[in-house]
Write a protein that holds these residues in place. Structure first.
Motif, PDB file in Angstrom:
ATOM      1  N   ASP A  20     -91.885   8.511  46.774  1.00 49.97           N
ATOM      2  CA  ASP A  20     -92.959   7.643  47.276  1.00 49.97           C
ATOM      3  C   ASP A  20     -94.309   8.329  47.130  1.00 49.97           C
ATOM      4  OD1 ASP A  20     -91.320   5.616  48.082  1.00 49.97           O
ATOM      5  OD2 ASP A  20     -91.220   6.264  50.183  1.00 49.97           O
ATOM      6  N   VAL A  21     -95.328   7.530  46.825  1.00 48.38           N
ATOM      7  CA  VAL A  21     -96.698   8.054  46.841  1.00 48.38           C
ATOM      8  C   VAL A  21     -97.196   7.967  48.282  1.00 48.38           C
ATOM      9  CG1 VAL A  21     -99.060   7.674  46.026  1.00 48.38           C
ATOM     10  CG2 VAL A  21     -97.123   7.338  44.452  1.00 48.38           C
ATOM     11  N   LYS A  22     -97.647   9.113  48.815  1.00 52.47           N
ATOM     12  CA  LYS A  22     -98.110   9.146  50.216  1.00 52.47           C
ATOM     13  C   LYS A  22     -99.619   9.358  50.284  1.00 52.47           C
ATOM     14  CE  LYS A  22     -93.970   9.720  52.667  1.00 52.47           C
ATOM     15  NZ  LYS A  22     -92.912  10.586  52.133  1.00 52.47           N
ATOM     16  N   VAL A  23    -100.151  10.005  49.247  1.00 43.27           N
ATOM     17  CA  VAL A  23    -101.585  10.341  49.240  1.00 43.27           C
ATOM     18  C   VAL A  23    -102.254   9.614  48.069  1.00 43.27           C
ATOM     19  CG1 VAL A  23    -103.258  12.235  49.200  1.00 43.27           C
ATOM     20  CG2 VAL A  23    -100.981  12.608  50.180  1.00 43.27           C
ATOM     21  N   ALA A  37     -94.677   6.458  35.788  1.00 44.29           N
ATOM     22  CA  ALA A  37     -95.194   7.840  35.823  1.00 44.29           C
ATOM     23  C   ALA A  37     -94.123   8.858  35.411  1.00 44.29           C
ATOM     24  CB  ALA A  37     -95.736   8.151  37.223  1.00 44.29           C
ATOM     25  N   ILE A  38     -92.873   8.579  35.763  1.00 40.32           N
ATOM     26  CA  ILE A  38     -91.792   9.518  35.414  1.00 40.32           C
ATOM     27  C   ILE A  38     -91.660   9.694  33.905  1.00 40.32           C
ATOM     28  CG2 ILE A  38     -89.951   7.758  35.445  1.00 40.32           C
ATOM     29  CD1 ILE A  38     -88.144   9.918  36.701  1.00 40.32           C
ATOM     30  N   GLN A  39     -92.085   8.684  33.131  1.00 36.24           N
ATOM     31  CA  GLN A  39     -91.988   8.776  31.667  1.00 36.24           C
ATOM     32  C   GLN A  39     -92.996   9.767  31.092  1.00 36.24           C
ATOM     33  OE1 GLN A  39     -92.081   4.187  31.238  1.00 36.24           O
ATOM     34  NE2 GLN A  39     -91.037   4.908  29.415  1.00 36.24           N
ATOM     35  N   VAL A  40     -93.979  10.155  31.900  1.00 32.19           N
ATOM     36  CA  VAL A  40     -94.926  11.186  31.471  1.00 32.19           C
ATOM     37  C   VAL A  40     -94.798  12.405  32.405  1.00 32.19           C
ATOM     38  CG1 VAL A  40     -96.534   9.740  30.182  1.00 32.19           C
ATOM     39  CG2 VAL A  40     -96.799   9.939  32.664  1.00 32.19           C
ATOM     40  N   ASN A  41     -93.542  12.565  32.916  1.00 32.19           N
ATOM     41  CA  ASN A  41     -93.185  13.755  33.692  1.00 32.19           C
ATOM     42  C   ASN A  41     -93.872  13.871  35.050  1.00 32.19           C
ATOM     43  OD1 ASN A  41     -91.589  16.016  34.051  1.00 32.19           O
ATOM     44  ND2 ASN A  41     -93.118  17.390  33.143  1.00 32.19           N
ATOM     45  N   HIS A  42     -94.159  12.728  35.678  1.00 34.37           N
ATOM     46  CA  HIS A  42     -94.682  12.710  37.043  1.00 34.37           C
ATOM     47  C   HIS A  42     -93.745  11.813  37.863  1.00 34.37           C
ATOM     48  CE1 HIS A  42     -98.650  14.691  36.425  1.00 34.37           C
ATOM     49  NE2 HIS A  42     -98.431  14.306  35.187  1.00 34.37           N
ATOM     50  N   PRO A  43     -92.728  12.397  38.514  1.00 33.19           N
ATOM     51  CA  PRO A  43     -91.710  11.581  39.185  1.00 33.19           C
ATOM     52  C   PRO A  43     -92.186  10.991  40.525  1.00 33.19           C
ATOM     53  CG  PRO A  43     -91.133  13.902  39.341  1.00 33.19           C
ATOM     54  CD  PRO A  43     -92.407  13.843  38.572  1.00 33.19           C
ATOM     55  N   ILE A  44     -93.215  10.163  40.438  1.00 34.33           N
ATOM     56  CA  ILE A  44     -93.733   9.464  41.620  1.00 34.33           C
ATOM     57  C   ILE A  44     -93.625   7.959  41.371  1.00 34.33           C
ATOM     58  CG2 ILE A  44     -95.278  11.321  42.331  1.00 34.33           C
ATOM     59  CD1 ILE A  44     -97.600   9.517  41.174  1.00 34.33           C
ATOM     60  N   HIS A  48     -86.998   2.531  36.115  1.00 33.79           N
ATOM     61  CA  HIS A  48     -87.362   3.929  35.820  1.00 33.79           C
ATOM     62  C   HIS A  48     -87.513   4.733  37.115  1.00 33.79           C
ATOM     63  CE1 HIS A  48     -87.898   4.217  31.503  1.00 33.79           C
ATOM     64  NE2 HIS A  48     -88.638   3.122  31.458  1.00 33.79           N
ATOM     65  N   LEU A  49     -88.008   4.079  38.173  1.00 37.23           N
ATOM     66  CA  LEU A  49     -88.227   4.796  39.438  1.00 37.23           C
ATOM     67  C   LEU A  49     -86.908   5.262  40.061  1.00 37.23           C
ATOM     68  CD1 LEU A  49     -90.977   2.514  41.087  1.00 37.23           C
ATOM     69  CD2 LEU A  49     -91.246   4.282  39.341  1.00 37.23           C
TER      70      LEU A  49
END
Ligand code: Y12
Ligand code: CO
Length: 174
Positions: free
Chosen positions: A19-22, A48-55, A141-142
């Motif tokens: 989850d995005v918290k900030v 975002a996970i597809q560009v290596n940011h698992p949020i 993807h999430l």
């Protein structure tokens, strides 16, 4: 911010996004980089996970009838939750993380999601047609799910065969 696509069979695609918290500048910088990256790579949806940011963040930009993508049609979707799904449809899907492979996938043809925008404001979106399909594809993807996971046994085997053939071709041309 320089982004690179994570491609199948990379295990990073199998993570559950957090989850995005900030809702800060760091998030905004990522979203600002994801949109041009998606357009440059001919995508209409990118998690975002597809560009290596698992949020739990994704961007979508559906083309108009002429096939053009307009910046004003950009959708930024953070922490989406599916609240309604109806009907069934089949569409030939593709994914920037599974290049050169397209296959029919069955999904709901109308959905409603609750989500947050880049500032943390809560929103609701009713979607059908390609938008509903793309939302479901990106929300998968999430959860670490790829569209190839939703294929029948025989079509998945066809994919594996095709994938192995492409890897062999790649090795030959190196
Ligand atoms: C149906 C369901 C979901 C979507 C949204 C996510 N998929 C994409 O945005 C796919 C993009 C894509 C772009 C490609 O072009 C390039 O890589 C230059 C592509 O082509 C190759 O791999 C050669 C494949 C997929 C859309 C539809
Ligand atoms: Co995808």
């Amino acid at each position: 911010m320089k982004l690179t696509i994570v491609e199948y069979p990379d295990k990073r695609l199998r993570q559950i996004s957090q989850d995005v918290k900030v809702f800060d500048e760091k998030l905004h910088n990522l979203l600002d980089a994801m949109h041009p990256f998606m357009i440059e790579t001919n995508g209409i949806g990118l998690a975002a996970i597809q560009v290596n940011h698992p949020i739990r963040a994704l961007v979508l930009n559906l083309p108009d009838e002429e096939g053009e993508q307009h910046p004003e049609n950009l959708l930024e979707i953070i922490n989406p939750v599916l609240t309604r799904k109806e009907g069934e449809t089949t569409y030939q899907e593709g994914c920037l993380s599974v290049p050169k492979f397209y296959e029919d996938v069955k999904r709901s043809d109308s959905v409603t999601i609750n989500y947050q925008d880049r500032h943390g404001n809560t929103k609701t979106l009713d979607a059908d047609g390609l938008l509903a399909i793309a939302i479901q594809h990106e929300m998968d993807h999430l959860e670490g799910i790829l569209f190839i996971d939703r294929l029948s046994y025989s079509r998945r085997k066809k994919f594996e065969k095709e994938y192995k053939r492409m890897q062999k071709e790649k090795k030959k041309t190196k």
